[in-house]
Design a protein around this motif. Structure first.
Motif, PDB file in Angstrom:
ATOM      1  N   ALA A   1     -22.432  17.923 -16.211  1.00  0.00           N
ATOM      2  CA  ALA A   1     -21.340  18.854 -16.478  1.00  0.00           C
ATOM      3  C   ALA A   1     -21.558  19.461 -17.848  1.00  0.00           C
ATOM      4  O   ALA A   1     -20.921  19.073 -18.822  1.00  0.00           O
ATOM      5  N   GLY A   2     -22.512  20.393 -17.931  1.00  0.00           N
ATOM      6  CA  GLY A   2     -22.850  20.917 -19.248  1.00  0.00           C
ATOM      7  C   GLY A   2     -23.400  22.319 -19.270  1.00  0.00           C
ATOM      8  O   GLY A   2     -22.782  23.239 -19.787  1.00  0.00           O
ATOM      9  N   THR A   3     -24.570  22.534 -18.707  1.00  0.00           N
ATOM     10  CA  THR A   3     -25.280  23.786 -18.953  1.00  0.00           C
ATOM     11  C   THR A   3     -24.666  24.993 -18.265  1.00  0.00           C
ATOM     12  O   THR A   3     -24.807  26.108 -18.739  1.00  0.00           O
TER      13      THR A   3
ATOM     14  N   THR B   1     -21.362  13.612 -10.618  1.00  0.00           N
ATOM     15  CA  THR B   1     -21.193  13.317 -12.043  1.00  0.00           C
ATOM     16  C   THR B   1     -20.775  11.876 -12.287  1.00  0.00           C
ATOM     17  O   THR B   1     -20.769  11.418 -13.433  1.00  0.00           O
ATOM     18  N   LEU B   2     -20.428  11.148 -11.245  1.00  0.00           N
ATOM     19  CA  LEU B   2     -19.872   9.806 -11.432  1.00  0.00           C
ATOM     20  C   LEU B   2     -20.900   8.804 -11.935  1.00  0.00           C
ATOM     21  O   LEU B   2     -20.545   7.780 -12.516  1.00  0.00           O
ATOM     22  N   SER B   3     -22.179   9.100 -11.720  1.00  0.00           N
ATOM     23  CA  SER B   3     -23.224   8.160 -12.149  1.00  0.00           C
ATOM     24  C   SER B   3     -23.794   8.503 -13.524  1.00  0.00           C
ATOM     25  O   SER B   3     -24.704   7.830 -13.997  1.00  0.00           O
TER      26      SER B   3
ATOM     27  N   MET C   1     -14.451  18.338 -15.692  1.00  0.00           N
ATOM     28  CA  MET C   1     -15.532  18.737 -16.585  1.00  0.00           C
ATOM     29  C   MET C   1     -16.656  19.434 -15.816  1.00  0.00           C
ATOM     30  O   MET C   1     -17.314  20.340 -16.335  1.00  0.00           O
ATOM     31  N   HIS C   2     -16.866  19.025 -14.565  1.00  0.00           N
ATOM     32  CA  HIS C   2     -17.865  19.704 -13.729  1.00  0.00           C
ATOM     33  C   HIS C   2     -17.456  21.153 -13.506  1.00  0.00           C
ATOM     34  O   HIS C   2     -18.289  22.068 -13.559  1.00  0.00           O
TER      35      HIS C   2
END
Length: 465
Positions: free
Chosen positions: A186-188, A226-228, A308-309
């Motif tokens: 959850a970033g770029t 994203t959970l991992s 956040m995703h």
């Protein structure tokens, strides 16, 4: 009938006169010029994003998507670590279910280089694929964009499409194959943008390719992926979202950017802040303020990680069209000149400053510097991030935002400035030298900067707390 039209026209004139004129809502640069002009500065902006599909478990639909596209030879691109993890397994299951013929390339490098791009391009050219699926963070998605581009333009030299002044920055005119991007961090926001970033090893700086033509056809945002993510990867990815939102919202307005393109194909992907990107940037910033700390501290907080995703995609829509400026421009040599730093939670065999960390470490200094221009936006951002601005003076906006960011980073155990990741004052000339070629983004700073200014910003970022 005529009387009715006149009443409508009168109402519209009244609404226009009554429109809010306060500094937060009345930005003169967002007003449409009376007529377009091909003068020195631009007069228009474009919005270009990928199609986005969001939902828990939506990855299972990829096989159907490829079937719908009539794909016969698919390239599945990922990295060594992810190839053994649930997101890639979910894609593989969907490909198998719908009998999709594919080849996997799992040699993507975290923080790619020109050589790792070239390796992926060679694989793509040899495979003669008619569709691509990228499963991973920005490194994987960016590498897949480059592979698709150069496989679709096999006679082009590598530097043809690389941003000037390092490359030739030619416009992309060839048709590309469909690319489905499945972000696992959850970033770029890379699933929404036409940008692919890499380390150019010869000059020890980051650069990239920027063109609307290389954006993915479809971004699959599946919050289950994203959970991992380990704690520090969540944090550094989130810092990238934070700076994407802050930089695009405070960037030079689109109609102050020059030169005005003589042909719309030459209008850059990064155009400057604009009324549509502003909406996405502010919304992303609000989500970061509410959910980032929760997502970092509790890996089982599904609500926080899912939001956040989404924030990553929202900020991607914003900065993918407005652009970023000094935090990102200065981050590229910070990453490119890394010495021995290896971050926690990253399973890599080389020294690495994660992109989000390299960006956020300069943010307090940068926004203290840029706040002279549009201070109301800097103050608004500080308030969103938790600052009490009820008695704040507008001239203090930069210092207030800088202090707010320092507190935010301190609460999340971020390294104490550039010195904590291996840099010293002796490195500042090299860091400045590495920033100068990043004019694609640094020229979008609302406040112009000299080499002396950049030196001062790097020095101020050596220690944060």
């Amino acid at each position: 009938m005529a009387a009715g039209r006149e009443r409508v026209a009168g109402l519209l004139r009244q609404l226009q006169r009554a429109a809010c004129r306060c500094p937060s809502h009345c930005h003169t640069y967002s007003q449409v010029p009376e007529r377009p002009t091909l003068g020195n500065t631009d007069y228009a902006f474009e919005m270009a994003i990928s199609n986005i599909r969001y939902g828990e478990g939506v990855t299972k639909e990829i096989g159907m998507d490829l079937q719908n596209l009539g794909a016969r030879r698919v390239c599945l691109m990922t990295d060594k670590n992810l190839s053994q993890l649930p997101p890639v397994n979910a894609v593989l299951n969907s490909l198998a279910k719908y009998s999709i013929n594919f080849q996997m390339y799992d040699n993507v490098r975290v923080e790619p280089t020109d050589q790792s791009f070239l390796d992926a391009i060679k694989f793509a050219k040899k495979g003669e694929f008619d569709a691509y699926v990228a499963v991973g963070g920005g490194s994987v998605i960016d590498t897949c964009k480059a592979a698709n581009l150069y496989a679709s333009s096999p006679t082009s030299e590598f530097l043809d499409y690389v941003n000037a002044p390092i490359g030739k920055g030619k416009p992309v005119t060839v048709p590309l194959k469909p690319l489905i991007a499945v972000p696992t961090t959850a970033g770029t926001g890379s699933e929404t943008t036409g940008v692919a970033i890499f380390d150019f090893k010869e000059l020890k700086v980051k650069t990239g390719i920027a063109s609307r033509a290389i954006k993915p056809t479809l971004g699959i945002i599946d919050p289950l992926h994203t959970l991992s993510m380990p704690e520090r990867i969540v944090a550094n990815s989130g810092f990238d979202v934070l700076c994407h939102a802050l930089e695009s919202y405070t960037a030079l307005p689109y109609n102050m950017r020059s030169p005005c393109p003589s042909n719309p194909i030459n209008r850059p992907a990064y155009q400057g802040s604009n009324p549509i990107s502003d909406v996405w940037a502010v919304h992303a910033l609000r989500i970061v303020a509410k959910y980032l700390k929760r997502a970092i501290r509790n890996p089982e907080d599904c609500e926080a990680r899912a939001n956040m995703h989404l924030a990553s995609a929202f900020a991607g829509i914003g900065f993918g069209n407005a652009g970023v400026h000094l935090c990102h421009g200065m981050s590229y040599p910070i990453s490119g000149l890394v010495k021995t730093y290896k971050p926690k939670d990253y399973n890599v065999d080389h020294s690495l400053v994660p992109h989000g960390l390299s960006v956020v470490l300069t943010s307090p200094a940068v926004f203290a510097f840029t706040a002279q221009i549009h201070p109301e936006r800097h103050l608004e951002a500080a308030e969103i991030l938790g600052a009490d601005i009820r008695t704040a003076r507008i001239k203090d906006a930069g210092f207030i935002l800088a202090d707010t960011l320092r507190k935010f980073l301190f609460d999340l155990n971020v390294d104490d400035g550039l010195a904590a990741i291996g840099y010293s004052k002796a490195d500042i000339p090299a860091l400045v030298k590495g920033t100068l070629p990043q004019e694609r983004v640094t020229k979008l700073s609302p406040r112009p900067q000299t080499e002396e200014d950049l030196s001062a910003l790097f020095e101020a970022s050596m220690k944060l707390y």
